[in-house]
Structure formats: C-alpha cells, structure tokens
Design an enzyme around this catalytic site. Sequence first.
Site, mmCIF file in Angstrom:
data_model
loop_
_atom_site.group_PDB
_atom_site.id
_atom_site.type_symbol
_atom_site.label_atom_id
_atom_site.label_comp_id
_atom_site.label_asym_id
_atom_site.label_seq_id
_atom_site.Cartn_x
_atom_site.Cartn_y
_atom_site.Cartn_z
ATOM 1 N N ASP A 53 0.808 -1.204 0.028
ATOM 2 C CA ASP A 53 -0.061 -0.044 -0.152
ATOM 3 C C ASP A 53 0.970 1.382 0.027
ATOM 4 O O ASP A 53 0.709 2.287 -0.699
ATOM 5 C CB ASP A 53 -0.895 0.122 1.407
ATOM 6 C CG ASP A 53 -2.151 -0.705 1.104
ATOM 7 O OD1 ASP A 53 -2.571 -1.255 -0.148
ATOM 8 O OD2 ASP A 53 -2.978 -0.663 2.102
ATOM 9 N N GLU A 78 -4.482 6.752 3.000
ATOM 10 C CA GLU A 78 -4.509 6.029 4.261
ATOM 11 C C GLU A 78 -3.164 5.947 4.914
ATOM 12 O O GLU A 78 -2.998 5.894 6.334
ATOM 13 C CB GLU A 78 -5.088 4.963 4.121
ATOM 14 C CG GLU A 78 -5.492 3.835 5.421
ATOM 15 C CD GLU A 78 -6.431 2.694 5.072
ATOM 16 O OE1 GLU A 78 -6.376 2.066 4.089
ATOM 17 O OE2 GLU A 78 -6.580 1.999 6.179
ATOM 18 N N ASP A 153 -6.485 5.377 -2.847
ATOM 19 C CA ASP A 153 -6.453 4.139 -1.857
ATOM 20 C C ASP A 153 -5.852 3.151 -2.741
ATOM 21 O O ASP A 153 -6.362 2.646 -3.730
ATOM 22 C CB ASP A 153 -8.060 3.637 -1.561
ATOM 23 C CG ASP A 153 -7.833 2.441 -0.702
ATOM 24 O OD1 ASP A 153 -7.023 1.821 -0.460
ATOM 25 O OD2 ASP A 153 -8.810 2.118 -0.027
ATOM 26 N N ILE A 155 -4.713 -0.196 -2.635
ATOM 27 C CA ILE A 155 -5.259 -1.222 -2.619
ATOM 28 C C ILE A 155 -6.708 -1.260 -1.949
ATOM 29 O O ILE A 155 -6.313 -1.404 -0.607
ATOM 30 C CB ILE A 155 -4.491 -2.534 -2.309
ATOM 31 C CG1 ILE A 155 -3.142 -2.463 -3.318
ATOM 32 C CG2 ILE A 155 -5.006 -3.671 -2.509
ATOM 33 C CD1 ILE A 155 -2.116 -3.521 -2.899
ATOM 34 N N ASP A 156 -7.660 -1.326 -2.418
ATOM 35 C CA ASP A 156 -8.935 -1.365 -1.596
ATOM 36 C C ASP A 156 -9.155 -2.773 -1.601
ATOM 37 O O ASP A 156 -9.008 -3.747 -2.481
ATOM 38 C CB ASP A 156 -10.023 -0.631 -2.130
ATOM 39 C CG ASP A 156 -11.334 -0.436 -1.364
ATOM 40 O OD1 ASP A 156 -11.186 -0.443 0.076
ATOM 41 O OD2 ASP A 156 -12.438 -0.703 -2.047
ATOM 42 N N THR A 158 -8.101 -5.344 0.923
ATOM 43 C CA THR A 158 -6.981 -5.822 1.080
ATOM 44 C C THR A 158 -7.151 -7.215 1.637
ATOM 45 O O THR A 158 -6.357 -7.982 1.276
ATOM 46 C CB THR A 158 -6.003 -4.899 2.087
ATOM 47 O OG1 THR A 158 -7.030 -4.328 3.101
ATOM 48 C CG2 THR A 158 -5.178 -4.089 1.449
ATOM 49 N N ASP A 298 -11.920 5.799 0.094
ATOM 50 C CA ASP A 298 -12.642 4.706 -0.508
ATOM 51 C C ASP A 298 -13.572 5.395 -1.652
ATOM 52 O O ASP A 298 -13.711 4.866 -2.779
ATOM 53 C CB ASP A 298 -13.470 4.043 0.298
ATOM 54 C CG ASP A 298 -12.573 3.151 1.371
ATOM 55 O OD1 ASP A 298 -11.555 2.470 0.893
ATOM 56 O OD2 ASP A 298 -13.052 3.318 2.548
#
Length: 396
Positions: A53, A78, A153, A155-156, A158, A298
């Site tokens: 990430d 994030e 984001d 890698i949404d 995860t 997100d």
Amino acid sequence: MELIETLLSFSEKAGEIARTIRREPKLFSLLVEEKGEEEKNQRFTQDFKTLADVLIQEALRHHVTQMIPSLGEHVHGEESAEFTNTLGERVIVQICATKEETATLLEKVLDGNREAADLLAAVVHTAIIVKPDSTLAAKIPKIPLDNLGIWIDPIDSTGEYVRGEIGKLSGSIYSSGLPSVTILIGFYDRFTGEIIGGVVNHPFAVYDEENQSWHGEVYWSVNYNDVKVHNMQIHKLASDATRPVIVMSSSEDVKVQEMLGKKFDIVYASGAGYKLLVVALGQVVAYVCSKSSTFRWDTAAPHGLLQALGGGVVVYRQLLSSAEDNHVSEDMLKNIQIKYNKPNADSPKASLQWSNAGGIVAYRDNKYYLILHHLVFHPSSTFCCFYFCKPFMYSF
Ligand code: 2IP
Ligand code: CA
C-alpha cells in the site's frame, strides 16, 4: 489531459504492482498467511501488506510530482510513508532516483530480502504510459491544477487481495475474491472540497483460464464547469424492469437490510471501491452503507465516476433528516454531496477524521436516491412526487 494521462498511467503501474505481487512466488509467499506461523512471521505478513500500500501511494506521489510538481504535496491516502518493520526499524518509503537505490531502501523494509526488493523496485521503475482515447481527450476541460488535491486508496479490499481467490459471482457481481480489489485515485477542489474526477483501476477484472492470468480494466472521469467526460459505456440500469437491485456489505445492519429489502433486491459484495464501481457500471442502482466504515479515500475516485454519469455519493444519515421528497431539488442534491477537503469536525478518534461518518448512499440516477429517500423517510410502498418539477410515479 496531462492530469488524466498521469493518473491513468500511474493506475496501470499500481495495477501491475498488485498483479506482480500475486504472480511472483517470491513476493506472493510474503503476502500469504500460513496457519501455524510464528507471531513474528504473522507480523511480517502485515508489514508486507502495508508495504504494498505504502509503495503504491508513494510511487503515485513521485509520479505526480514529476509531471505536475505543485501537486505532489497534495496527494493523500490512508498510509503514512514512514514504515516500521518487524525489527522495529523505521524507514521512510520513497521512490529513489534509480532502481538500485529503491531496491536498497526496500531491502531494509523487507528484512534483507534482496530478491523481493529487486522485483518490486523493477516494477516501480518500469515506464508505463496509458493515454485516454483521443476523441475523449479532446473534450477534457482545462482544470486549474493548483487547486487540486488527490485521494488515493492504493489497494482497496486488502482482505480479498491477500486471500487471492478467483471470486464468486452473484448475478453479474462478484461477492468476494480478487475482482473486488480496486485502485482508487480521486481528485477534488481543495477549496470547495467538491469531487472533480477519478480513476478507478480494476486490476483483477477478468481471469484468463487458459493463461491463468488476470486482465484489468480502467475507468476515468472529469466533471468540471458542467463539462462531463468519462470512458464508461452507459448501459441501461440493470433494474428498470423488475425490482431494482442494490449492493451492500454483508456486515450491513440487519434492520437496514430488512427495510430496504422491502423494495429492493440486495446483493452483497466485498470492497467499498468495487461496490461503488458496480453502481457506476449500472450493474446495480445503488450502494447503501449505513455505517461509518468507509473513508474519503474509498469514495473519492468512484464518486468522480458517478458524478460524471449524473449521479453522486451522499451521506446515508441525510436520508433520515433531509427535506420531504417534494423538496429534494437538483441543487439540494448537489449541495449534499460528500466533500473531500475537511476532516470531520467532531471525530472521536484521529483515525476516524476522514471516515464517511453517517454512512453513504451512492447512485447513478437521481431517481434512485429519491426512492431510497422516500423508503427511509416514509414507510408507504407507492409514491408520487414532484421531482425537479417533473412528476414521477414509482410503484413496484
Ligand atoms: C475497506 C474495504 C472493505 C470495506 C471497508 C473499506 O478498505 O473496502 O472491504 O468493507 O469499508 O474501508 P466492506 O467490504 O464490508 O464494505 P481496505 O481494504 O482498504 O481497508
Ligand atoms: Ca479502502
């Protein structure tokens, strides 16, 4: 045009990083949790997930800074670039001038695993250029880059990424698996907080059984000064004929599920970004999340897609408190869209300051916002209202 090309190209690179980590045994083995591992190894897995990430987020900052220097400091996500590995060493993850230097830095994060560090550095330093279709590119309005902020984001979903399953279809929607992973890059006006556009990369969109490999899709949009440009096919909404379908998290509040289940069919899917994407693609009419479990990173990018398609993302709680149906105007819907520039004023914890407190409702067609509004606000089953001064009758 330059911005879209930069973000599109980068999202493809991020997609490639995500696919490489799944494909390369040396990297994959760092990601997959094995039962019975010692605590140290389990923590290492956690480190590696976070590293993927952070690496994507910092690679975006690097890429954006190279193309548009003033924008680099306004890339938010994030993760923080400061990374502490299992041994307690602090490393600031950044993309260095050369592949070798980046590998040396990553090696520290990866507890001396040079092979993994080399593989990751190689993909980060590979040039990938993706241009928008020239006809669409010609329509992109000029956006003042100095006013922009970016939410990413990297890698949404995860959890599904680490599990790495091919996925289960429920109708045309994947309820779980790698297809619920998305890479989300949204851009907004730093002064008004309004979303302007987004890039949603769907890195595991289609599985090629023969070659046992994944192909991605990428969607983008801009909506500025009433000029809307996007690369999405506008399919008819999947539900105009029968009961409309909405998507929710399987952890959605049971009472909310029961209430909305009176009028809508419900499908469940993982991944906030994926759920928003299937609304934009017209596979469902709305995504309702009554909890504060999504964050600005997100929603920003798919919000950009939805807005360019004439829809939006608003706070769920607003359904309970906003005006009577016949006072919901186009201007009001515009005003209650989620904004991206200010943290929540009354957040109990710092980690929640960018949560979409009060839940979200995402829709592509305003009429479904209105139906949801009516359903939550009034318990009756048939309704007639004057919406934007045009009469509509919905009964199903
Ligand atoms: C998560 C992820 C989860 C989602 C949650 C997001 O982001 O998208 O799937 O929960 O809201 O914040 P759910 O699947 O129940 O909707 P991440 O994977 O980046 O933590
Ligand atoms: Ca997320």
